[in-house]
Design a protein around this motif. Structure first.
Motif, mmCIF file in Angstrom:
data_model
loop_
_atom_site.group_PDB
_atom_site.id
_atom_site.type_symbol
_atom_site.label_atom_id
_atom_site.label_comp_id
_atom_site.label_asym_id
_atom_site.label_seq_id
_atom_site.Cartn_x
_atom_site.Cartn_y
_atom_site.Cartn_z
ATOM 1 N N SER A 20 7.763 3.059 7.278
ATOM 2 C CA SER A 20 7.195 2.849 8.248
ATOM 3 C C SER A 20 7.285 1.676 9.052
ATOM 4 N N GLY A 21 8.497 0.626 8.666
ATOM 5 C CA GLY A 21 8.573 -0.425 9.437
ATOM 6 C C GLY A 21 8.546 -1.424 8.444
ATOM 7 N N ALA A 22 6.967 -1.670 7.229
ATOM 8 C CA ALA A 22 6.157 -2.831 7.116
ATOM 9 C C ALA A 22 7.696 -2.852 5.713
ATOM 10 N N ILE A 23 7.162 -4.297 5.387
ATOM 11 C CA ILE A 23 7.811 -5.059 4.459
ATOM 12 C C ILE A 23 7.089 -4.772 3.239
ATOM 13 N N ARG A 24 7.776 -4.839 2.474
ATOM 14 C CA ARG A 24 6.767 -4.240 1.400
ATOM 15 C C ARG A 24 7.671 -5.701 0.427
ATOM 16 N N PRO A 55 3.679 -4.236 -3.203
ATOM 17 C CA PRO A 55 2.504 -4.732 -1.953
ATOM 18 C C PRO A 55 3.080 -5.223 -0.809
ATOM 19 N N ILE A 56 2.115 -4.667 0.112
ATOM 20 C CA ILE A 56 2.307 -5.045 1.406
ATOM 21 C C ILE A 56 2.818 -6.169 1.768
ATOM 22 N N VAL A 57 3.363 -7.169 2.224
ATOM 23 C CA VAL A 57 3.930 -8.427 2.981
ATOM 24 C C VAL A 57 3.017 -8.697 4.633
ATOM 25 N N PRO A 58 1.729 -9.373 4.986
ATOM 26 C CA PRO A 58 1.694 -9.413 5.826
ATOM 27 C C PRO A 58 2.507 -9.144 7.309
ATOM 28 N N ALA A 59 2.397 -8.946 8.762
ATOM 29 C CA ALA A 59 2.835 -8.800 9.417
ATOM 30 C C ALA A 59 2.616 -10.205 9.979
ATOM 31 N N GLY A 60 3.959 -10.512 10.478
ATOM 32 C CA GLY A 60 3.980 -11.947 11.400
ATOM 33 C C GLY A 60 4.393 -13.075 10.184
ATOM 34 N N GLU A 61 5.161 -12.264 9.250
ATOM 35 C CA GLU A 61 6.299 -13.417 8.740
ATOM 36 C C GLU A 61 6.949 -13.943 8.599
ATOM 37 N N ARG A 62 8.065 -15.039 8.948
ATOM 38 C CA ARG A 62 9.227 -15.474 9.625
ATOM 39 C C ARG A 62 10.078 -14.895 8.397
#
Length: 281
Positions: A20-24, A55-62
């Protein structure tokens, strides 16, 4: 898989991009996208994970460089015949090899610093190859099995330092921030043919490079085998395989070079995109 590293510079954590394009977050599974984690058996274990359990990493992380603890950053020059022509240099009979210093490595969207006094800082979109299984004197027929995956690299170059100041190319290639890597390390199983990849680069919205890895002179397997004659390759070594035409040095009627305040955007099909702002060092 699309593997990555996220977080503040020097404190990046390992991650995985889900469908889905989310970072885990992978930090509960491996310490880093580096070293032994890139061996074939390690990647096979990661491939068995269900991303939904991570775990999903919150959006906006470098997003950091997609490989950690790089041992060698090896580059191949003049690996597209039309780029050699625009550089007014002959097509090489063997791969042209040079290095970037590890202090050049930055994330795919970090600022690129133009060195003090530079007048000829240039761009080069390139296919990056990341070694998984190490070795020396690797047979060309077996070389691709030593590749963990592929990524986007911007081989930023200062042409005066590279060409006009004597000695080797290295001092014009390895300035701080001259090696943006990422965003993802795309594992080799997702890149069935690394020689069929469109790659491109724009500066301030103007497209300068628009090539395809199909026109590389020396292919990935040949490059890996060739390099392994002169040095052993280790997991996490990064190889930048050359750039197609369209660099600033080759623009007509006169060359075009970077200045502070510009934006480079570049990508390779299937491997993601980078975007860097240029700033004064």
């Amino acid at each position: 898989m699309k593997l990555l590293r996220y977080g503040a510079p020097g404190r990046e954590k390992p991650g995985l991009l889900d469908s889905s394009g989310a970072i885990r977050d992978l930090s509960g599974v491996i310490g880093d996208i580096a070293g032994e984690a890139l061996l074939p058996e390690s990647l096979a274990r990661l491939a068995k994970l269900d991303p939904a359990t991570l775990p999903i990493v919150p959006a906006g992380e470098r997003i950091g460089p997609c490989v950690g603890r790089i041992g060698k950053f090896i580059c191949i020059g003049l690996n597209y015949a039309d780029h050699a022509a625009e550089s007014n240099l002959p097509v090489p009979s063997e791969p042209v090899v040079f290095n970037k210093w590890l202090s050049a490595v930055v994330g795919p969207n970090d600022d690129v610093r133009i060195p003090r006094g530079s007048k000829k800082t240039d761009w080069e979109v390139e296919l990056g190859v990341v070694i998984g299984k190490g070795g020396a004197y690797i047979d060309e027929a077996d070389a691709l099995s030593h590749v963990a995956g592929y990524c986007v690299i911007n081989d930023v170059s200062e042409r005066e330092y590279q060409i006009e100041r004597g000695g080797t190319w290295d001092k014009g290639k390895g300035c701080d921030t001259f090696g943006p890597i990422g965003p993802w390390l795309v594992t080799a199983d997702e890149v069935p043919d690394p020689h069929k990849l469109p790659l491109w680069l724009e500066v301030d919205g103007k497209r300068y490079q628009n090539g395809n890895t199909s026109t590389m002179i020396f292919k990935v397997g040949e490059i890996v085998s060739y390099l392994s004659r002169f040095m052993s390759l280790q997991p996490g070594d990064v190889i930048s395989t050359g750039t197609p035409p369209g660099v600033g040095m080759g623009q007509k009627p006169e060359a075009v070079y970077l200045r502070a305040g510009q934006t480079m955007r570049l990508g390779i099909e299937g491997l993601g995109e980078q975007q860097q702002r240029t700033v004064d060092a």
